[in-house]
Design a protein around this motif. Structure first.
Motif, PDB file in Angstrom:
ATOM      1  N   CYS B  36      35.716  23.956  79.697  1.00  0.00           N
ATOM      2  CA  CYS B  36      36.768  23.384  78.852  1.00  0.00           C
ATOM      3  C   CYS B  36      36.165  22.692  77.643  1.00  0.00           C
ATOM      4  O   CYS B  36      35.038  22.212  77.663  1.00  0.00           O
ATOM      5  CB  CYS B  36      37.655  22.423  79.641  1.00  0.00           C
ATOM      6  N   SER B 167      48.949  23.463  78.197  1.00  0.00           N
ATOM      7  CA  SER B 167      49.878  22.484  78.787  1.00  0.00           C
ATOM      8  C   SER B 167      50.735  21.804  77.726  1.00  0.00           C
ATOM      9  O   SER B 167      51.605  21.004  78.059  1.00  0.00           O
ATOM     10  CB  SER B 167      49.099  21.419  79.561  1.00  0.00           C
ATOM     11  N   PHE B 179      48.160  25.054  85.436  1.00  0.00           N
ATOM     12  CA  PHE B 179      46.769  24.890  85.867  1.00  0.00           C
ATOM     13  C   PHE B 179      46.468  25.666  87.140  1.00  0.00           C
ATOM     14  O   PHE B 179      45.372  26.205  87.304  1.00  0.00           O
ATOM     15  CB  PHE B 179      46.407  23.406  85.998  1.00  0.00           C
ATOM     16  N   GLU B 196      41.975  21.854  75.734  1.00  0.00           N
ATOM     17  CA  GLU B 196      43.022  20.972  76.241  1.00  0.00           C
ATOM     18  C   GLU B 196      42.941  19.576  75.651  1.00  0.00           C
ATOM     19  O   GLU B 196      41.871  19.064  75.353  1.00  0.00           O
ATOM     20  CB  GLU B 196      42.903  20.852  77.772  1.00  0.00           C
ATOM     21  N   LEU B 201      42.991  16.769  83.591  1.00  0.00           N
ATOM     22  CA  LEU B 201      43.284  18.017  84.297  1.00  0.00           C
ATOM     23  C   LEU B 201      42.265  19.092  83.962  1.00  0.00           C
ATOM     24  O   LEU B 201      41.793  19.824  84.846  1.00  0.00           O
ATOM     25  CB  LEU B 201      44.679  18.504  83.927  1.00  0.00           C
ATOM     26  N   ALA B 202      41.927  19.192  82.687  1.00  0.00           N
ATOM     27  CA  ALA B 202      40.996  20.235  82.256  1.00  0.00           C
ATOM     28  C   ALA B 202      39.651  20.071  82.943  1.00  0.00           C
ATOM     29  O   ALA B 202      39.071  21.034  83.450  1.00  0.00           O
ATOM     30  CB  ALA B 202      40.840  20.196  80.743  1.00  0.00           C
TER      31      ALA B 202
END
Lengths: 331, 241
Positions: B36, B167, B179, B196, B201-202
């Motif tokens: 990411c 997202s 995700f 992201e 989250l990433a």
């Protein structure tokens, strides 16, 4: 009633031609947002090339059947028109793809002038007559006459339009054309080479234009290096009327415009007849008596006015056209 | 590090509308990895992706994909080599049906039978899309459009998938679903570079991460380590350390 039906038939014929030409404007506009003002000239070139081939064949091989001669003329006309439209896009418009919108628009007007002058050099400035290959036999339908040629034009145009709709709706190329029209950048991310798609739009439009050129020449019996100008403007009007960028709109707009024009030409004489007011002046009364009570301010030679009257009305009251949604968001 | 590099950016510089948005970054994505690239809005993340896919002209530096120099190559050629991108804002064709959108995803392929199978496979992953296959994509919700955009991207059978802010603008429940989908795609062996703003989250789903600030990479490394890095926690996870 007979005049009405007759004008509907005439309008449908001319409208079919407008629709075929309008499709060329609308496909290109839908994908790159360019009004290709040279498109009318492509129609003219199609007519001229077909005429040259047909008269040439008639001169040398008089024994060939008329259908073969016409098809040969049409085939060569399509080839030439496709080649011109393809090169025009590649040479004149593609380098201006990211230029401000006005630049390609003015280039299109320039291309139109170039093509007209090329035609002037090749074919001269005189009206050229189209040999009568199909004897126009009229068929009487409810008191109105429809010739073989008119039927042929309407049916052929309908078949071509149906074919185009099938291509655009069902084939991989057609879906890619619609995708590119919506978002060229994302279309590229799908693996679509948008240059190919843009060329395809020009090529398909040019092939339809060639057919339309032969149709309109056969219908009126004449061709002229300047014939593409007015025809192109009217077809453009038809595209705007239907909603530019929208295929169904171009077809509907073309047919409607043809019918409006024909009805206008058929009735303007009666509508603008001033004999109802003949009591106002002795001179008018005399004139009405001399002309069987028919003294009109405008004759059917005002036919061309209707198309542009329609254009003005559409631009004022429904600029997005009958079936169009978004004209403004294509900056 | 066993796996060979699938994508390697060397001192990449990309301009965005006169602004020098990407100022010479080095980035590597190895085969099978989920990497990411996180950073604040305007850090140059999207411009980096646009530079890779030829949507923005590269000013300097080099992009090597699958062993070949692809610097400045147009997007449509990269797709044919297995590099696919889901653009920011999803970019679904709103007036096309869901099936047509998927067909466009497979535009670079010619194997009709396999394409049909893949469409069914994708419908297995996204039952919601199957229910609405004949509807135009414009009628879908934002989350469903994101699903469609990802489904469409895998229709090209990519080796490398670039995801730009998947997202963005979605409700939390939908973000979760997006995700999960990313992990499913990665589990199928697709290498992914994920961009992201939702850094937490990433980093949680990625193997490695890069942090971008004002056009340069300021931090990089193992995703778990970045998650616990005080600087990352303060700047991107909104935690006071």
């Amino acid at each position: 009633m007979e005049t009405f039906l007759q004008q509907i038939i005439n309008g449908l014929t001319l409208g079919s031609v407008y629709a075929l030409v309008a499709l060329g404007y609308t496909m290109v506009y839908g994908i790159i947002g360019l009004i290709n003002f040279a498109h009318g000239e492509v129609v003219m070139i199609g007519a001229m090339v077909a005429l040259s081939v047909i008269t040439g064949l008639l001169g040398s091989h008089a024994s060939l059947p008329a259908v073969v001669i016409i098809l040969a003329g049409l085939f060569v006309a399509i080839l030439v028109c496709v080649a011109i439209a393809y090169s025009m896009e590649k040479i004149a418009y593609r380098p201006l793809r990211s230029a401000p919108r006005l630049a390609p628009l003015i280039t299109a007007i320039g291309m139109s002038i170039v093509l007209q002058n090329v035609a002037l050099m090749v074919w001269g400035r005189n009206y050229r007559t189209f040999p009568t290959l199909i004897t126009p036999t009229p068929h009487i339908i409810f008191g109105a006459a429809m010739t073989d040629l008119q039927m042929l034009i309407v049916v052929l145009a309908a078949l071509l339009m149906g074919g185009l709709v099938l291509i655009v709706q069902r084939t991989r190329l057609g879906i890619a054309m619609r995708a590119t029209a919506q978002n060229p950048q994302v279309a590229g991310l799908m693996g679509i080479d948008i240059n190919v798609i843009i060329s395809a739009a020009f090529v398909i439009g040019a092939a339809l234009a060639a057919v339309a050129g032969l149709m309109v020449m056969a219908y009126y019996g004449i061709a002229h290096y300047y014939m593409g100008f007015l025809l192109g403007l009217k077809a453009f009007t038809a595209a705007v009327l239907g909603g530019i960028g929208n295929l169904a709109g171009a077809m509907l707009g073309g047919l409607l415009l043809g019918i409006i024009e024909a009805l206008g030409a058929g009735y303007i004489g009666d509508v603008s007849n001033v004999c109802g007011l003949s009591s106002l002046s002795d001179a008018l009364q005399q004139k009405c008596a001399d002309n069987d009570g028919q003294v009109s301010l405008f004759g059917s030679n005002y036919q061309d006015v209707f198309a542009f009257f329609v254009l003005i009305l559409v631009l004022i009251f429904r600029p997005s056209g009958l079936l169009g949604e978004r004209v403004a968001d294509r900056a | 590090m066993a796996a060979p590099a699938l994508l390697e950016l060397t001192r990449l510089e990309v301009a965005y509308g006169g602004i020098h948005a990407v100022k010479g970054i080095d980035l590597i994505v190895r085969q099978g990895e989920l990497v990411c690239l996180i950073g604040a809005n305007g850090a140059g993340k999207t411009t980096t992706l646009k530079g890779i896919t030829g949507l923005q002209p590269v000013k300097a530096g080099k992009i090597v994909y699958d062993g070949a120099d692809v610097t400045g190559k147009p997007a449509f050629q990269l797709v044919r080599k297995g590099l696919s991108m889901v653009p920011e804002g999803r970019g679904v064709f709103g007036a096309l049906t869901i099936e047509e959108n998927l067909a466009m995803g497979a535009y670079s392929r010619r194997d009709r039978v396999a394409i049909k199978q893949d469409i069914e496979r994708v419908f297995g992953l996204f039952p919601r899309l199957k229910e609405r296959r004949k509807q135009t994509a414009g009628t879908l919700s934002g989350g469903e459009q994101q699903m469609l955009a990802m489904a469409r991207a895998i229709m090209s059978r990519p080796k490398l998938l670039l995801l730009d802010e998947p997202s963005m603008g979605l409700a939390p429940l939908m973000v979760q679903k997006v995700f999960e989908t990313i992990l499913t795609i990665a589990a199928e062996g697709v290498t992914i570079l994920l961009i992201e703003q939702n850094a937490k989250l990433a980093l949680e789903v990625s193997h490695r991460g890069y942090v971008m600030e004002s056009g340069t990479i300021t931090l990089s490394g193992d995703a778990r380590q970045l998650l616990s890095d005080p600087k990352v926690r303060e700047a991107y996870l909104g935690e006071a350390v």
